[in-house]
Design a protein around this motif. Structure first.
Motif, PDB file in Angstrom:
ATOM      1  N   ILE A  77       0.919  -1.162   0.018  1.00  0.00           N
ATOM      2  CA  ILE A  77       0.058   0.073   0.072  1.00  0.00           C
ATOM      3  C   ILE A  77       0.930   1.206  -0.031  1.00  0.00           C
ATOM      4  O   ILE A  77       0.426   2.033  -0.660  1.00  0.00           O
ATOM      5  N   ALA A  78       2.012   1.084   0.696  1.00  0.00           N
ATOM      6  CA  ALA A  78       2.934   2.398   1.084  1.00  0.00           C
ATOM      7  C   ALA A  78       3.407   2.629  -0.555  1.00  0.00           C
ATOM      8  O   ALA A  78       3.571   3.644  -0.984  1.00  0.00           O
ATOM      9  N   GLN A  79       3.936   1.623  -1.252  1.00  0.00           N
ATOM     10  CA  GLN A  79       4.705   1.572  -2.454  1.00  0.00           C
ATOM     11  C   GLN A  79       3.781   2.161  -3.393  1.00  0.00           C
ATOM     12  O   GLN A  79       4.164   2.807  -4.400  1.00  0.00           O
ATOM     13  N   LEU A  80       2.232   1.975  -3.444  1.00  0.00           N
ATOM     14  CA  LEU A  80       1.331   2.330  -4.225  1.00  0.00           C
ATOM     15  C   LEU A  80       0.899   3.660  -3.986  1.00  0.00           C
ATOM     16  O   LEU A  80       0.348   4.378  -4.643  1.00  0.00           O
ATOM     17  N   GLY A  81       1.443   4.148  -2.931  1.00  0.00           N
ATOM     18  CA  GLY A  81       1.301   5.765  -2.282  1.00  0.00           C
ATOM     19  C   GLY A  81      -0.067   5.643  -1.701  1.00  0.00           C
ATOM     20  O   GLY A  81      -0.677   7.112  -1.514  1.00  0.00           O
ATOM     21  N   LEU A  82      -0.753   4.876  -1.300  1.00  0.00           N
ATOM     22  CA  LEU A  82      -2.175   4.713  -1.009  1.00  0.00           C
ATOM     23  C   LEU A  82      -2.184   5.044   0.611  1.00  0.00           C
ATOM     24  O   LEU A  82      -3.107   5.137   1.379  1.00  0.00           O
ATOM     25  N   ASP A  83      -0.803   5.136   1.330  1.00  0.00           N
ATOM     26  CA  ASP A  83      -0.879   5.276   2.716  1.00  0.00           C
ATOM     27  C   ASP A  83      -0.835   6.605   2.993  1.00  0.00           C
ATOM     28  O   ASP A  83      -0.882   7.296   4.261  1.00  0.00           O
ATOM     29  N   LEU A  84      -0.624   7.623   2.076  1.00  0.00           N
ATOM     30  CA  LEU A  84      -0.435   9.097   2.343  1.00  0.00           C
ATOM     31  C   LEU A  84      -1.903   9.543   2.790  1.00  0.00           C
ATOM     32  O   LEU A  84      -2.884   9.183   2.311  1.00  0.00           O
ATOM     33  N   PRO A  85      -1.779  10.800   3.614  1.00  0.00           N
ATOM     34  CA  PRO A  85      -2.837  11.533   3.896  1.00  0.00           C
ATOM     35  C   PRO A  85      -3.874  11.792   2.617  1.00  0.00           C
ATOM     36  O   PRO A  85      -2.923  12.064   1.509  1.00  0.00           O
ATOM     37  N   ILE A  86      -5.088  11.932   2.515  1.00  0.00           N
ATOM     38  CA  ILE A  86      -5.800  12.038   1.339  1.00  0.00           C
ATOM     39  C   ILE A  86      -5.407  13.434   0.665  1.00  0.00           C
ATOM     40  O   ILE A  86      -5.209  13.402  -0.455  1.00  0.00           O
ATOM     41  N   TRP A  87      -5.229  14.461   1.370  1.00  0.00           N
ATOM     42  CA  TRP A  87      -5.037  15.575   0.740  1.00  0.00           C
ATOM     43  C   TRP A  87      -3.466  15.612   0.092  1.00  0.00           C
ATOM     44  O   TRP A  87      -3.355  16.242  -0.988  1.00  0.00           O
ATOM     45  N   ARG A  88      -2.525  14.810   0.444  1.00  0.00           N
ATOM     46  CA  ARG A  88      -1.409  14.577  -0.314  1.00  0.00           C
ATOM     47  C   ARG A  88      -1.517  13.721  -1.496  1.00  0.00           C
ATOM     48  O   ARG A  88      -0.863  14.226  -2.488  1.00  0.00           O
ATOM     49  N   GLN A  89      -2.385  12.756  -1.441  1.00  0.00           N
ATOM     50  CA  GLN A  89      -2.913  12.177  -2.554  1.00  0.00           C
ATOM     51  C   GLN A  89      -3.350  13.089  -3.556  1.00  0.00           C
ATOM     52  O   GLN A  89      -3.078  12.893  -4.776  1.00  0.00           O
ATOM     53  N   TYR A  90      -4.045  13.840  -2.948  1.00  0.00           N
ATOM     54  CA  TYR A  90      -4.747  14.973  -4.262  1.00  0.00           C
ATOM     55  C   TYR A  90      -3.798  15.656  -4.629  1.00  0.00           C
ATOM     56  O   TYR A  90      -4.000  15.844  -6.100  1.00  0.00           O
ATOM     57  N   LEU A  91      -3.246  16.399  -3.875  1.00  0.00           N
ATOM     58  CA  LEU A  91      -2.239  17.270  -4.465  1.00  0.00           C
ATOM     59  C   LEU A  91      -1.459  16.542  -5.442  1.00  0.00           C
ATOM     60  O   LEU A  91      -1.036  17.201  -6.668  1.00  0.00           O
ATOM     61  N   THR A  92      -0.892  15.283  -5.416  1.00  0.00           N
ATOM     62  CA  THR A  92       0.032  14.492  -6.089  1.00  0.00           C
ATOM     63  C   THR A  92      -0.554  14.074  -7.405  1.00  0.00           C
ATOM     64  O   THR A  92      -0.229  14.482  -8.376  1.00  0.00           O
ATOM     65  N   TYR A  93      -2.125  13.791  -7.365  1.00  0.00           N
ATOM     66  CA  TYR A  93      -2.710  13.378  -8.171  1.00  0.00           C
ATOM     67  C   TYR A  93      -2.889  14.689  -9.256  1.00  0.00           C
ATOM     68  O   TYR A  93      -2.816  14.594 -10.554  1.00  0.00           O
ATOM     69  N   LEU A  94      -3.181  15.887  -8.502  1.00  0.00           N
ATOM     70  CA  LEU A  94      -3.461  17.212  -9.583  1.00  0.00           C
ATOM     71  C   LEU A  94      -2.196  17.670 -10.127  1.00  0.00           C
ATOM     72  O   LEU A  94      -2.226  17.706 -11.297  1.00  0.00           O
ATOM     73  N   GLY A  95      -1.098  17.417  -9.407  1.00  0.00           N
ATOM     74  CA  GLY A  95       0.248  17.758 -10.071  1.00  0.00           C
ATOM     75  C   GLY A  95       0.396  16.857 -11.441  1.00  0.00           C
ATOM     76  O   GLY A  95       0.784  17.215 -12.467  1.00  0.00           O
ATOM     77  N   ASN A  96       0.195  15.624 -11.026  1.00  0.00           N
ATOM     78  CA  ASN A  96       0.617  14.482 -12.110  1.00  0.00           C
ATOM     79  C   ASN A  96      -0.469  14.999 -13.433  1.00  0.00           C
ATOM     80  O   ASN A  96       0.279  14.693 -14.559  1.00  0.00           O
ATOM     81  N   CYS A  97      -1.584  15.262 -12.850  1.00  0.00           N
ATOM     82  CA  CYS A  97      -2.682  15.303 -13.993  1.00  0.00           C
ATOM     83  C   CYS A  97      -2.357  16.624 -15.127  1.00  0.00           C
ATOM     84  O   CYS A  97      -2.203  16.440 -16.173  1.00  0.00           O
ATOM     85  N   LEU A  98      -1.755  17.478 -14.243  1.00  0.00           N
ATOM     86  CA  LEU A  98      -1.329  18.835 -15.036  1.00  0.00           C
ATOM     87  C   LEU A  98      -0.149  18.552 -15.830  1.00  0.00           C
ATOM     88  O   LEU A  98       0.159  19.309 -16.973  1.00  0.00           O
ATOM     89  N   THR A  99       0.747  17.607 -15.430  1.00  0.00           N
ATOM     90  CA  THR A  99       1.756  17.194 -16.390  1.00  0.00           C
ATOM     91  C   THR A  99       1.652  16.144 -17.393  1.00  0.00           C
ATOM     92  O   THR A  99       2.693  15.411 -17.791  1.00  0.00           O
TER      93      THR A  99
END
Lengths: 582, 323
Positions: free
Chosen positions: B52-74
């Protein structure tokens, strides 16, 4: 006013369509080419998710991977004992040093390079270094692995592990030449394991009977014969190996309807899936099709949550066990295609299976089941506002069941997968609800998405009862301990019921350390006896696997536990002379 | 017009951002464990936690969200949990197949529906109208899997005219002697049954819309004027009535084409068509967040842009419309 003529487009469109259809049918009339005469065609419901052996554990990927990546030992079909496969002989165990020494056969990878002890060492070290989820637990007891020479490997264990030989030595061996650069690349990333799992494997090196030739995603996957396969012409476990077929095409069918029609039409030779009872009548009448029934290493069960009442009460579970009529389930729900399970280990696992029938699985009438369940509940202090009673042959159901403290019983949930995922388990939930309701147990079946159900049971642990199943359990009984050890009662742990028994834990730990199967057997059987008595899981049934195949083009299908879709079949199938595809 | 288009594009960007957020939240709220099926029965909770940690699913939801937004923009939509491949690659493999089948299906249905809709309206109250209308209603309300399986049974199995399913046949595509032409024929040959199903299911909708729109148009004064001028029936029907009746049909076809990238999970499943619809259903059912999110985002983007295209097209089709 002039009458409107029919529009040209509207009239010409159907004509054009018919002409187009006729024209398109022309290529199908072209004579079939000869290149694929010895190619076996297998119908599957889903395509493999990945050929990356570290990632994919789904059965569709496993079907294909089993033909590419070979283990040191493979269970032979007759006795299900591990037979030396990549290994040349049985492992030599040193009980003092806790080592297994394995000597390899001469073997090559599909690119012609030799398979050596270094490949075996590399595979084990990679699994340990990155804790690859699919295999990490198999190698948990491994302390060190070393190549003694080109053909000999020594595994040193940190503690006795009875499952090591059967499980870890049955894991596939991967190519060091292919994977070491990948591993080093992954180690440079922030998440090495994720990088390994997400590695796109374009051209897998195979040490099996076949090698990947072409994969059209979503349509077919073509494996052709590996000219460097070590087993070609060898006799292993008394069986002469080929492969004699030139390749295997896995064709994806979205539904069983389409796959069964394709089999009858001759488009495929084998449908690698359980054939549902609804198709059996037509298939039985088709002379070109043969139905094969096999035992499965499966377990379908009703689980209880022992962390809460009333399911935490042993008497309550025994009453439920009495109320569930397994014979009825087999007859009506499985339409006869299955066998009653009394012990948690499937009967196909002949060496460890405990062949004892508990009293709740004895042949009883409905009336006897209800009366005995009521007696058990009353004996444990449960009471009713209206106790179940017989009025002639008619049952007046119980009402207002109260726990031993006199509190009314709350509604109890029976979680099941939804009917579209598994109609049989969903139906068992509904039947259990009805049977429990007869004595006044307020239970209700609650179908939910499979993933959600697993989360509810394993992570949140908010449930009373659940119906679950494992369709392909390992033949090594190590999982039995994992399922019920007190230490595994934690979120995401395998002890889903929250079962705690010092006696069972002690036996499970002893069995886990018993390196001699003869010593391990009575321990595992005693574990089954305790579980039968305490009933944290109520085993329900083991469905019979029914597969359909054609015998007009190939002969030599090998039947074993788990069905004809096994490595032995693919190594032994022989094309029938002169039989072209229909 | 330019200003209108720019305004709409800004709106689309805002809506897409909202969709991104909603998709992220929805999939996290949905029950289910994305790694539940990736583990074996002996795996310890620690190993599961590591995964789960390797897939990044252990991070707080807001951090997952920011990562997701950042990745989508790139343009990085992540890797599928189950395929282990970049989701854009999976979508790229499946999308052309879906577009090929469903866009062809929409266009064929639309052409026939428009033609027969005109015919029905022109013959209002007569047998032609009655037959076409009733046929449309019946076919449009059929249960798609039933119809598909019936066609497979009759034409694929009993008569053996067409392949039972799939997009291509391995016999042709693996044969070293097969040329490009034969492979193209093979694809077309495999399309007949699914296209037939889509055609039967959908032509009725266009027919009814066209018929209804045409009947309204036929009441207009300019039709009476055209008749008074002595124009032929054919000219009145094709050059005065039909073009003015097209507007609602254009909307319908435009949106259908847009939604065709969504595929049809049922059609694709029954015919084993390797499209995006089946993948979308799989991704949702298996909690494969990256694949599901990217697929839905793609659908939303295409639908929004198609809406804009249809609106602009309106202005060209109807000179009275000005933005």
């Amino acid at each position: 006013m002039m009458r409107a003529p029919v529009f040209r487009l509207a009239t010409t469109l159907p004509l054009l369509t018919i002409l187009l259809v006729l024209a398109l049918m022309w290529p199908s009339a072209a004579p079939a080419a000869d290149w694929d005469r010895d190619v076996l065609r297998v119908g599957v419901l889903e395509e493999p998710k990945s050929l990356n052996p570290w990632l994919a554990g789904d059965s569709w990927s496993s079907h294909v991977q089993a033909l590419l990546y070979q283990p040191l030992y493979l269970r032979e079909p007759a006795e299900l004992k591990p037979a030396p496969w990549l290994a040349a002989e049985p492992p030599v165990f040193d009980p003092q040093a806790l080592t297994y020494t394995v000597r390899l056969r001469p073997a090559r990878w599909s690119d012609g390079s030799p398979l050596t002890a270094a490949d075996v060492v590399f595979t084990a070290e990679l699994i340990q270094a990155l804790k690859v989820p699919r295999f990490a637990s198999l190698f948990a007891a491994l302390k060190q692995v070393e190549a003694l020479d080109q053909q000999t490997v020594r595994f040193k264990l940190s503690r006795p592990d009875a499952s090591f030989a059967a499980r870890a030595l049955g894991a596939p061996v991967l190519s060091q030449a292919q994977w070491r650069p990948v591993l080093e690349q992954c180690r440079l990333t922030q998440r090495p394991l994720a990088s390994l799992l997400q590695y796109k494997l374009e051209d897998p090196l195979s040490n099996g009977p076949f090698v990947l030739a072409e994969w059209r995603k979503g349509v077919y996957l073509y494996l052709k014969r590996n000219p460097h396969f070590f087993g070609q012409g060898l006799t292993i476990a008394g069986r002469k190996l080929g492969p004699e077929i030139s390749g295997v095409v896995f064709k994806v069918y979205g539904t069983s309807d389409a796959a069964v029609l394709a089999l009858r039409k001759g488009t495929i030779d084998y449908y690698w899936n359980n054939v549902q009872p609804g198709y059996l009548r037509d298939l039985t009448r088709d002379p070109a099709v043969r139905l094969v029934q096999s035992q499965k290493s499966a377990l379908y069960f009703l689980g209880f949550n022992l962390r809460r009442l009333p399911t935490g009460e042993a008497a309550f579970r025994r009453a439920v066990a009495l109320l569930i009529d397994k014979q009825f389930v087999i007859k009506r729900v499985l339409q006869g295609a299955g066998e009653v399970m009394s012990s948690l280990l499937p009967a196909g696992n002949r060496f460890y299976h405990l062949n004892t029938v508990p009293d709740y699985d004895q042949p009883l009438t409905r009336r006897q089941r209800i009366d005995q369940a009521v007696e058990i509940l009353a004996g444990a202090g449960f009471s009713w506002d209206q106790r179940p009673a017989w009025e002639g042959d008619h049952l007046r159901p119980g009402r207002g069941l109260r726990d031993p403290e006199g509190n009314p019983l709350r509604e109890l949930s029976i979680l099941t997968p939804p009917a579209d995922y598994d109609p049989q388990r969903a139906m068992v939930g509904v039947m259990a609800q009805e049977w429990l309701g007869q004595v006044g147990i307020p239970a209700f079946a609650r179908p939910m998405a499979f993933g959600a159900m697993l989360e509810q049971v394993k992570s949140r642990r908010e449930f009373d009862m659940f119906v679950l199943g494992y369709g392909n359990l390992p033949l090594d009984p190590g999982w039995l301990g994992a399922f019920f050890l007190g230490a595994n009662d934690r979120p995401r742990g395998w002890n889903m019921s929250g079962y705690h028994s010092p006696e069972f834990d002690s036996l499970a730990n002893q069995a886990g350390r018993a390196m001699d199967p003869q010593e391990r057997q009575p321990l595992v059987q005693e574990m089954q006896r305790i579980l039968m008595k305490d009933t944290p899981f109520l085993p329900l049934y083991n469905p019979t696997l029914t597969e359909a195949l054609r015998e007009d083009r190939f002969s030599g299908w090998v039947e074993m536990v788990g069905g004809v879709g096994n490595l032995w079949t693919f190594c032994e199938l022989t094309p029938r002379a002169g039989r072209a595809r229909p | 017009m330019t200003r209108y288009v720019i305004n709409r594009l800004v709106q689309i960007v805002v809506i897409l951002f909202m969709i991104l957020t909603i998709l992220f939240v929805l999939f996290r709220l949905a029950p289910g464990d994305p790694v539940a099926r990736m583990v074996d029965p002996n795996m310890t909770p620690e190993d599961a936690a590591r995964l789960i940690a390797q897939l990044g699913l252990d991070l707080p939801i807001w951090r997952q969200y920011l990562t997701y937004l950042g990745n989508c923009l790139t343009g990085n939509f992540g890797h599928s949990f189950h395929y282990g491949l970049p989701v854009l690659e999976i979508i790229g493999q499946r999308l052309p197949n879906t577009i090929l089948l469903f866009s062809t299906g929409v266009l064929l249905s639309a052409v026939a529906g428009i033609a027969w809709g005109k015919l029905a309206a022109w013959n209002k109250g007569k047998a032609t109208d009655l037959w076409l209308t009733v046929a449309s209603l019946i076919t449009h309300t059929l249960f798609l899997p039933w119809l598909a399986l019936l066609l497979i049974w009759v034409f694929g199995y009993k008569l053996d005219w067409f392949p039972i399913n799939g997009m291509i046949s391995d016999e042709v595509w693996l044969d070293p002697d097969s040329g490009v032409l034969l492979k193209a024929w093979d694809v077309a040959y495999h399309m007949i049954l699914p296209l037939g199903t889509l055609f039967i299911m959908h032509f009725g909708a266009y027919l009814l819309v066209m018929r209804s729109s045409m009947l309204e148009t036929l009441k207009e004064d300019y039709i009476i004027t055209a008749r008074a001028k002595g124009l032929t029936e054919k000219a009145i029907r094709n050059h005065h009535a039909a073009p003015n009746a097209w507007l609602p049909v254009v909307t319908s076809v435009g949106l259908s084409l847009a939604f065709s990238i969504n595929g049809g999970a049922l059609t694709e499943t029954v015919f084993s068509w390797p499209g995006i619809g089946r993948e979308l259903v799989f991704a949702v059912s298996q909690n494969d967040y990256p694949l599901a999110q990217a697929s839905f985002l793609l659908v939303a983007s295409v639908v929004l842009i198609s809406n804009l295209v249809v609106d602009v097209l309106y202005a060209y089709l109807d000179p009275r419309i000005r933005y």
